[in-house]
Write a protein that holds these residues in place. Structure first.
Motif, PDB file in Angstrom:
ATOM      1  N   ARG A 185      16.424   3.926  -4.031  1.00 53.21           N
ATOM      2  CA  ARG A 185      15.328   4.890  -3.791  1.00 53.21           C
ATOM      3  C   ARG A 185      14.093   4.173  -3.231  1.00 53.21           C
ATOM      4  O   ARG A 185      13.399   4.692  -2.354  1.00 53.21           O
ATOM      5  N   LEU A 186      13.850   2.960  -3.759  1.00 49.71           N
ATOM      6  CA  LEU A 186      12.720   2.162  -3.259  1.00 49.71           C
ATOM      7  C   LEU A 186      12.900   1.886  -1.766  1.00 49.71           C
ATOM      8  O   LEU A 186      11.976   2.019  -0.965  1.00 49.71           O
ATOM      9  N   TYR A 197       4.135   7.099  -5.627  1.00 45.62           N
ATOM     10  CA  TYR A 197       5.530   6.654  -5.513  1.00 45.62           C
ATOM     11  C   TYR A 197       6.481   7.658  -6.175  1.00 45.62           C
ATOM     12  O   TYR A 197       7.497   8.049  -5.600  1.00 45.62           O
ATOM     13  N   VAL A 198       6.125   8.078  -7.385  1.00 48.98           N
ATOM     14  CA  VAL A 198       6.980   9.006  -8.140  1.00 48.98           C
ATOM     15  C   VAL A 198       7.132  10.329  -7.381  1.00 48.98           C
ATOM     16  O   VAL A 198       8.228  10.887  -7.280  1.00 48.98           O
ATOM     17  N   ASP A 223       0.853  -1.190   0.000  1.00 45.24           N
ATOM     18  CA  ASP A 223       0.000   0.000   0.000  1.00 45.24           C
ATOM     19  C   ASP A 223       0.893   1.246   0.000  1.00 45.24           C
ATOM     20  O   ASP A 223       1.648   1.468   0.952  1.00 45.24           O
ATOM     21  N   ILE A 224       0.823   2.010  -1.084  1.00 46.17           N
ATOM     22  CA  ILE A 224       1.596   3.252  -1.131  1.00 46.17           C
ATOM     23  C   ILE A 224       0.620   4.399  -0.914  1.00 46.17           C
ATOM     24  O   ILE A 224      -0.089   4.800  -1.833  1.00 46.17           O
ATOM     25  N   SER A 225       0.570   4.881   0.317  1.00 49.49           N
ATOM     26  CA  SER A 225      -0.374   5.977   0.584  1.00 49.49           C
ATOM     27  C   SER A 225       0.365   7.304   0.617  1.00 49.49           C
ATOM     28  O   SER A 225       1.581   7.355   0.838  1.00 49.49           O
ATOM     29  N   VAL A 260      12.060   3.266 -14.097  1.00 44.51           N
ATOM     30  CA  VAL A 260      12.012   4.376 -15.054  1.00 44.51           C
ATOM     31  C   VAL A 260      11.899   5.727 -14.329  1.00 44.51           C
ATOM     32  O   VAL A 260      12.543   6.709 -14.708  1.00 44.51           O
ATOM     33  N   ALA A 261      11.103   5.749 -13.247  1.00 48.22           N
ATOM     34  CA  ALA A 261      10.943   7.011 -12.509  1.00 48.22           C
ATOM     35  C   ALA A 261      12.251   7.421 -11.838  1.00 48.22           C
ATOM     36  O   ALA A 261      12.568   8.604 -11.743  1.00 48.22           O
ATOM     37  N   SER A 262      13.008   6.440 -11.394  1.00 44.81           N
ATOM     38  CA  SER A 262      14.320   6.734 -10.806  1.00 44.81           C
ATOM     39  C   SER A 262      15.262   7.248 -11.896  1.00 44.81           C
ATOM     40  O   SER A 262      15.983   8.229 -11.698  1.00 44.81           O
ATOM     41  N   LEU A 263      15.219   6.595 -13.048  1.00 44.74           N
ATOM     42  CA  LEU A 263      16.072   7.018 -14.165  1.00 44.74           C
ATOM     43  C   LEU A 263      15.742   8.457 -14.585  1.00 44.74           C
ATOM     44  O   LEU A 263      16.637   9.225 -14.934  1.00 44.74           O
TER      45      LEU A 263
END
Lengths: 192, 89
Positions: free
Chosen positions: A173-174, B44-45, A105-107, B14-17
């Motif tokens: 980053r994740l 997320y982006v 879940d990405i809120s 792709v968003a990181s790139l």
């Protein structure tokens, strides 16, 4: 040779700002002190190369930055990079199913810019960075803080292709996003 | 065959790139198509973009917030000065 000030005045004139830069970068007092010393001694040894195109301070900073990158490069070569990549495989499986669809879940984060004003946010970010696998932390900081290009990072850290680098950056980053989500944004929601 | 519909996992890459490089138009299109339909990835982006912006302020903020020492110790300065004097010989 362009005019440089007396090198024995450098520690007093530039020591604090060079030290702060090294400390922010390395987060270790002894290493930061060593880097400042190495940079000033290297500057003295190569004083004849100072062309006067920049200020003395800028010149000393550029030597320090190279010393730090060199130090990080050597440190990162002591451990094989594949160990770091394997550590992030679990992260991918936690976040995506076999078809690549997101399974967590990405809120939305509540007013993230306000977090930038809080000391505790920066402490949390530091902990998240410190928790990164060492190679990934190094390449991520070379990119984000030192602004090295993809090609330069690949060369410095002996990474075979820029594609590999980009995958590693994306996973870093994740991981950072997940760490901040868990330890800052969701925790703050619970408090509220 | 060119894969136009990217998965969420693809978007994480792709968003990181897109932060580090200029995306080729096919990837840019693929990303926008996915973001149009996927709220999770839009969030997320924006979140990795926030982290990228925050890191640009990191050095100044750590000093400003008092999370790192501001000065090199007197002893360390003296030690470096002595080494410089030795090099001058």
């Amino acid at each position: 040779m362009s005019k440089l000030s007396d090198p024995s005045t450098w520690p007093d004139r530039y020591g604090d700002s060079l030290y702060r830069h090294a400390l922010v970068r390395l987060r270790n007092k002894e290493q930061a002190e060593d880097m400042v010393q190495e940079a000033l001694l290297a500057a003295y040894a190569s004083r004849d190369t100072f062309a006067g195109n920049s200020t003395e301070k800028t010149w000393l900073f550029s030597i320090l930055k190279h010393k730090i990158i060199d130090y990080l490069r050597k440190a990162s070569r002591e451990q094989p990079i594949y160990q770091d990549i394997e550590q992030l495989q679990d992260l991918m499986e936690e976040n995506f199913d076999a078809t690549g669809h997101c399974t967590i879940d990405i809120s939305q984060w509540s007013d993230p810019d306000k977090s930038l004003e809080q000391q505790a946010f920066w402490q949390t970010l530091e902990k998240c960075i410190a928790g990164l696998p060492p190679h990934l932390a190094t390449l991520f900081m070379l990119r984000e803080l030192d602004g090295l290009s993809s090609d330069e990072i690949c060369k410095e850290l002996n990474i075979s292709t820029t594609n590999n680098l980009w995958v590693m950056l994306s996973r870093t980053r994740l991981r950072l996003r997940q760490c901040l989500d868990t330890h800052w944004f969701r925790r703050n929601e619970e408090v509220v | 065959m060119i894969k136009m519909m990217l998965s969420c996992k693809d978007i994480s890459e792709v968003a990181s790139l897109a932060i580090d490089e200029t995306l080729p138009w096919r990837k840019r299109m693929g990303m926008h198509l996915h973001l149009f339909i996927c709220k999770h990835c839009r969030t997320y982006v924006s979140q990795i973009g926030f982290i990228h912006r925050a890191l640009h302020h990191r050095s100044d903020e750590l000093v400003h917030m008092g999370l790192v020492e501001r000065t090199l110790s007197v002893e360390a300065k003296e030690k470096i000065r002595e080494k410089l004097e030795q090099q001058k010989g």
